[in-house]
Design an enzyme around this catalytic site. Structure first.
Site, PDB file in Angstrom:
ATOM      1  N   HIS A 189      75.722 -46.937  68.600  1.00 33.55           N
ATOM      2  CA  HIS A 189      74.372 -47.121  68.566  1.00 33.55           C
ATOM      3  C   HIS A 189      73.879 -48.442  69.428  1.00 33.55           C
ATOM      4  O   HIS A 189      74.084 -49.393  68.626  1.00 33.55           O
ATOM      5  CB  HIS A 189      74.069 -47.053  66.936  1.00 33.55           C
ATOM      6  CG  HIS A 189      72.565 -47.249  66.677  1.00 33.55           C
ATOM      7  ND1 HIS A 189      71.638 -46.258  66.268  1.00 33.55           N
ATOM      8  CD2 HIS A 189      72.010 -48.466  66.714  1.00 33.55           C
ATOM      9  CE1 HIS A 189      70.770 -46.804  65.908  1.00 33.55           C
ATOM     10  NE2 HIS A 189      70.855 -47.921  66.188  1.00 33.55           N
ATOM     11  N   CYS A 194      64.899 -53.570  65.091  1.00 36.03           N
ATOM     12  CA  CYS A 194      65.229 -53.298  63.558  1.00 36.03           C
ATOM     13  C   CYS A 194      64.105 -54.489  63.222  1.00 36.03           C
ATOM     14  O   CYS A 194      64.140 -55.572  63.351  1.00 36.03           O
ATOM     15  CB  CYS A 194      66.426 -53.502  63.258  1.00 36.03           C
ATOM     16  SG  CYS A 194      66.590 -53.703  61.455  1.00 36.03           S
ATOM     17  N   ARG A 233      62.752 -42.327  63.803  1.00 34.17           N
ATOM     18  CA  ARG A 233      62.932 -43.581  62.848  1.00 34.17           C
ATOM     19  C   ARG A 233      63.134 -44.965  63.352  1.00 34.17           C
ATOM     20  O   ARG A 233      62.266 -46.067  63.173  1.00 34.17           O
ATOM     21  CB  ARG A 233      64.245 -43.123  62.047  1.00 34.17           C
ATOM     22  CG  ARG A 233      64.388 -43.801  60.612  1.00 34.17           C
ATOM     23  CD  ARG A 233      65.091 -44.969  60.901  1.00 34.17           C
ATOM     24  NE  ARG A 233      66.171 -45.171  61.556  1.00 34.17           N
ATOM     25  CZ  ARG A 233      66.979 -46.185  61.772  1.00 34.17           C
ATOM     26  NH1 ARG A 233      66.654 -47.481  61.566  1.00 34.17           N
ATOM     27  NH2 ARG A 233      68.088 -46.440  62.409  1.00 34.17           N
ATOM     28  N   ASP A 234      64.470 -45.118  64.004  1.00 30.74           N
ATOM     29  CA  ASP A 234      64.776 -46.537  64.390  1.00 30.74           C
ATOM     30  C   ASP A 234      63.778 -46.992  65.593  1.00 30.74           C
ATOM     31  O   ASP A 234      63.384 -48.221  65.483  1.00 30.74           O
ATOM     32  CB  ASP A 234      66.280 -46.582  65.167  1.00 30.74           C
ATOM     33  CG  ASP A 234      66.732 -47.918  65.140  1.00 30.74           C
ATOM     34  OD1 ASP A 234      65.968 -48.897  64.471  1.00 30.74           O
ATOM     35  OD2 ASP A 234      67.971 -48.124  65.772  1.00 30.74           O
ATOM     36  N   HIS A 266      71.616 -51.082  70.969  1.00 36.39           N
ATOM     37  CA  HIS A 266      70.067 -51.496  71.317  1.00 36.39           C
ATOM     38  C   HIS A 266      70.271 -51.929  72.869  1.00 36.39           C
ATOM     39  O   HIS A 266      71.076 -52.460  73.273  1.00 36.39           O
ATOM     40  CB  HIS A 266      69.529 -52.432  70.351  1.00 36.39           C
ATOM     41  CG  HIS A 266      69.127 -51.554  69.212  1.00 36.39           C
ATOM     42  ND1 HIS A 266      67.885 -51.595  68.662  1.00 36.39           N
ATOM     43  CD2 HIS A 266      69.944 -51.059  68.192  1.00 36.39           C
ATOM     44  CE1 HIS A 266      67.873 -50.858  67.553  1.00 36.39           C
ATOM     45  NE2 HIS A 266      69.062 -50.551  67.078  1.00 36.39           N
TER      46      HIS A 266
HETATM   47  P1  HMG Z   1      64.825 -55.209  46.791  1.00 35.44           P
HETATM   48  O1  HMG Z   1      63.475 -55.759  46.820  1.00 35.44           O
HETATM   49  O2  HMG Z   1      66.132 -56.079  46.844  1.00 35.44           O
HETATM   50  O3  HMG Z   1      65.158 -54.154  45.681  1.00 35.44           O
HETATM   51  O4  HMG Z   1      64.743 -54.402  48.006  1.00 35.44           O
HETATM   52  P2  HMG Z   1      64.307 -53.985  44.393  1.00 35.44           P
HETATM   53  O5  HMG Z   1      65.287 -52.529  43.730  1.00 35.44           O
HETATM   54  O6  HMG Z   1      64.122 -54.945  43.413  1.00 35.44           O
HETATM   55  O7  HMG Z   1      62.921 -53.209  44.987  1.00 35.44           O
HETATM   56  C1  HMG Z   1      61.725 -53.927  45.171  1.00 35.44           C
HETATM   57  C2  HMG Z   1      60.734 -52.944  45.401  1.00 35.44           C
HETATM   58  O8  HMG Z   1      60.668 -51.952  46.149  1.00 35.44           O
HETATM   59  C3  HMG Z   1      60.476 -52.452  43.607  1.00 35.44           C
HETATM   60  O9  HMG Z   1      59.005 -52.247  43.982  1.00 35.44           O
HETATM   61  C4  HMG Z   1      60.931 -50.939  44.306  1.00 35.44           C
HETATM   62  O10 HMG Z   1      60.235 -50.053  43.442  1.00 35.44           O
HETATM   63  C5  HMG Z   1      60.730 -50.675  45.526  1.00 35.44           C
HETATM   64  P3  HMG Z   1      58.084 -53.053  43.129  1.00 35.44           P
HETATM   65  O11 HMG Z   1      58.767 -53.104  41.696  1.00 35.44           O
HETATM   66  O12 HMG Z   1      58.089 -54.473  43.776  1.00 35.44           O
HETATM   67  O13 HMG Z   1      56.312 -52.595  43.133  1.00 35.44           O
HETATM   68  N1  HMG Z   1      61.699 -49.659  46.015  1.00 35.44           N
HETATM   69  C6  HMG Z   1      61.602 -48.817  46.721  1.00 35.44           C
HETATM   70  N2  HMG Z   1      60.159 -47.849  47.045  1.00 35.44           N
HETATM   71  C7  HMG Z   1      60.326 -46.845  47.625  1.00 35.44           C
HETATM   72  N3  HMG Z   1      61.788 -46.216  48.135  1.00 35.44           N
HETATM   73  C8  HMG Z   1      62.718 -46.936  47.830  1.00 35.44           C
HETATM   74  C9  HMG Z   1      62.885 -48.212  47.031  1.00 35.44           C
HETATM   75  N4  HMG Z   1      63.623 -48.996  46.697  1.00 35.44           N
HETATM   76  C10 HMG Z   1      62.977 -49.826  45.954  1.00 35.44           C
HETATM   77  N5  HMG Z   1      63.988 -46.126  48.212  1.00 35.44           N
HETATM   78  C11 HMG Z   1      65.612 -52.428  49.345  1.00 35.44           C
HETATM   79  C12 HMG Z   1      66.012 -53.480  48.205  1.00 35.44           C
HETATM   80  C13 HMG Z   1      67.131 -51.798  49.943  1.00 35.44           C
HETATM   81  C14 HMG Z   1      64.956 -51.283  48.698  1.00 35.44           C
HETATM   82  C15 HMG Z   1      65.100 -53.001  50.475  1.00 35.44           C
HETATM   83  O14 HMG Z   1      65.704 -54.110  50.867  1.00 35.44           O
HETATM   84  C16 HMG Z   1      64.768 -52.131  51.707  1.00 35.44           C
HETATM   85  O15 HMG Z   1      64.027 -51.407  51.569  1.00 35.44           O
HETATM   86  N6  HMG Z   1      65.447 -52.522  52.750  1.00 35.44           N
HETATM   87  C17 HMG Z   1      65.302 -51.613  53.910  1.00 35.44           C
HETATM   88  C18 HMG Z   1      65.132 -52.305  55.174  1.00 35.44           C
HETATM   89  C19 HMG Z   1      65.313 -51.349  56.458  1.00 35.44           C
HETATM   90  O16 HMG Z   1      64.741 -50.301  56.284  1.00 35.44           O
HETATM   91  N7  HMG Z   1      65.760 -51.569  57.524  1.00 35.44           N
HETATM   92  C20 HMG Z   1      65.599 -50.965  58.662  1.00 35.44           C
HETATM   93  C21 HMG Z   1      66.795 -49.768  58.772  1.00 35.44           C
HETATM   94  S1  HMG Z   1      68.271 -50.525  58.917  1.00 35.44           S
HETATM   95  C22 HMG Z   1      68.311 -50.383  60.990  1.00 35.44           C
HETATM   96  O17 HMG Z   1      67.272 -50.297  61.407  1.00 35.44           O
HETATM   97  C23 HMG Z   1      69.880 -50.519  61.464  1.00 35.44           C
HETATM   98  C24 HMG Z   1      70.063 -49.261  61.967  1.00 35.44           C
HETATM   99  O18 HMG Z   1      69.306 -49.131  63.152  1.00 35.44           O
HETATM  100  C25 HMG Z   1      71.641 -49.514  62.818  1.00 35.44           C
HETATM  101  C26 HMG Z   1      71.648 -50.617  63.946  1.00 35.44           C
HETATM  102  O19 HMG Z   1      70.728 -50.865  64.838  1.00 35.44           O
HETATM  103  O20 HMG Z   1      72.493 -51.539  63.565  1.00 35.44           O
HETATM  104  C27 HMG Z   1      70.568 -48.291  61.039  1.00 35.44           C
HETATM  105 MG    MG Z   2      69.262 -49.540  65.172  1.00 36.31          MG
END
Ligand code: HMG
Ligand code: MG
Length: 287
Positions: free
Chosen positions: A204, A237, A12-13, A206
């Site tokens: 966690h 990320c 995943r990450d 990096h």
């Molecule tokens: P948004 O654009 O604000 O929200 O995104 P929305 O509700 O308006 O949705 C936009 C579009 O996405 C829509 O589609 C929704 O249907 C679709 P459209 O109408 O434009 O065709 N949608 C989805 N599709 C599939 N699955 C879903 C979903 N939700 C909405 N679940 C949202 C808000 C949270 C969805 C967006 O900002 C997002 O997906 N963010 C995730 C970013 C991400 O994955 N980042 C990496 C992970 S975090 C990380 O790596 C850190 C970590 O490792 C710890 C660390 O290192 O610190 C964990």
């Molecule tokens: Mg991370």
């Protein structure tokens, strides 16, 4: 017994930031290899918007196609109720919710404030618990934020306590951009340990600046015994500029074992998985 658990986050990450769209079969082969290494938990999926993170769009297929090892929990990120629904349908064994300790990163990563994200995550946590799944929480940018600069330790403690109040069984504290120092990690952990016991926390870190192992050491001193890592040092990320490279699982396992900690991981299988991870990156260079 001096046990330390490594929580594998490579599929995943590690993969979410790879620019080449990796075929599902390659992802499944990586997870199937990792399933033989002795992990108790592997994060393999992320049901986020495919527009935001195209690489994770195949998460459902990956979860359906992997060969599950008995007793091993396969985890998935869920940013909202839709993500949770998809995670449940695909058979995730546990769900992770992921908040930030800094407003700048919350907006970049989740398109909303910390407060709004916590309201959304509370619904995800309730739904997952109703379905009988354990929920893990992440706090990002626990020492440094690429947008807001240094993160106050109290801000981390507050978000971590809120995630725990939602029922998260463990809170993973993320140095998302790998700029933390052991001094910063210690100050942050001291604040978090005022509100949560060490047994409920994970590190966690990096490895962007090459200090992840030093940060693990600082966290071990304060009683943490779970650390996230990605095989082959895959990762980063997409919404944190400079977040290249998770701590490599095989390096962390070797480092821990050399210091008398027991990880229960098979070094030969880890080496094989690291080879697969390298091939995935090689594939990227060949495109
Ligand atoms: P948004 O654009 O604000 O929200 O995104 P929305 O509700 O308006 O949705 C936009 C579009 O996405 C829509 O589609 C929704 O249907 C679709 P459209 O109408 O434009 O065709 N949608 C989805 N599709 C599939 N699955 C879903 C979903 N939700 C909405 N679940 C949202 C808000 C949270 C969805 C967006 O900002 C997002 O997906 N963010 C995730 C970013 C991400 O994955 N980042 C990496 C992970 S975090 C990380 O790596 C850190 C970590 O490792 C710890 C660390 O290192 O610190 C964990
Ligand atoms: Mg991370």
């Amino acid at each position: 017994m001096r046990d330390v658990e490594i929580f594998e986050v490579g599929p995943r990450d590690g993969l979410q930031n790879e620019p080449r769209l990796i075929p599902v079969a390659e992802k499944v082969a990586l997870v199937d290899c990792l399933s033989r290494a002795g992990f108790r938990r592997i994060e393999v999926a992320s049901f986020v918007s495919p527009k935001w993170v195209p690489q994770m769009a195949s998460s459902g297929e990956v979860l359906r196609l992997i060969r599950r090892a008995p007793g091993l929990r396969y985890a998935a990120l869920a940013p909202n109720s839709r993500g949770l629904e998809d995670a449940l349908k695909a058979g995730a064994d546990e769900v992770a919710i992921f908040a930030s300790a800094s407003e700048g990163f919350s907006r970049a990563n989740l398109n909303c404030s910390i407060e709004d994200s916590l309201a959304r995550f509370s619904e995800v946590a309730k739904g997952a618990q109703a379905a009988g799944l354990p929920v893990r929480g992440y706090v990002s940018c626990v020492v440094e934020c690429p947008f807001d600069g240094p993160t106050p330790p109290q801000a981390v403690a507050q978000v971590a306590a809120k995630l725990q109040a939602m029922g998260c069984y463990e809170i993973s504290l993320g140095d998302t951009i790998g700029r933390a120092t052991p001094v910063g990690v210690t100050a942050m952990l001291q604040a978090v340990l005022e509100v949560l016991p060490a047994q409920t926390l994970a590190g966690h870190f990096h490895d962007t600046a090459g200090r992840a192992l030093e940060n693990v050491e600082a966290a071990l001193v304060l009683g943490l015994r779970v650390f996230d890592a990605a095989v082959g040092g895959l990762g980063g990320c997409p919404y944190a500029p400079g977040a290249a490279g998770n701590l490599a699982t095989e390096a962390l396992a070797a480092w821990l074992e050399a210091r008398g900690w027991h990880t229960g991981l098979d070094a030969a299988v880890l080496a094989q998985a690291a080879g697969l991870a390298r091939q995935m990156r090689q594939g990227e260079r060949d495109v």
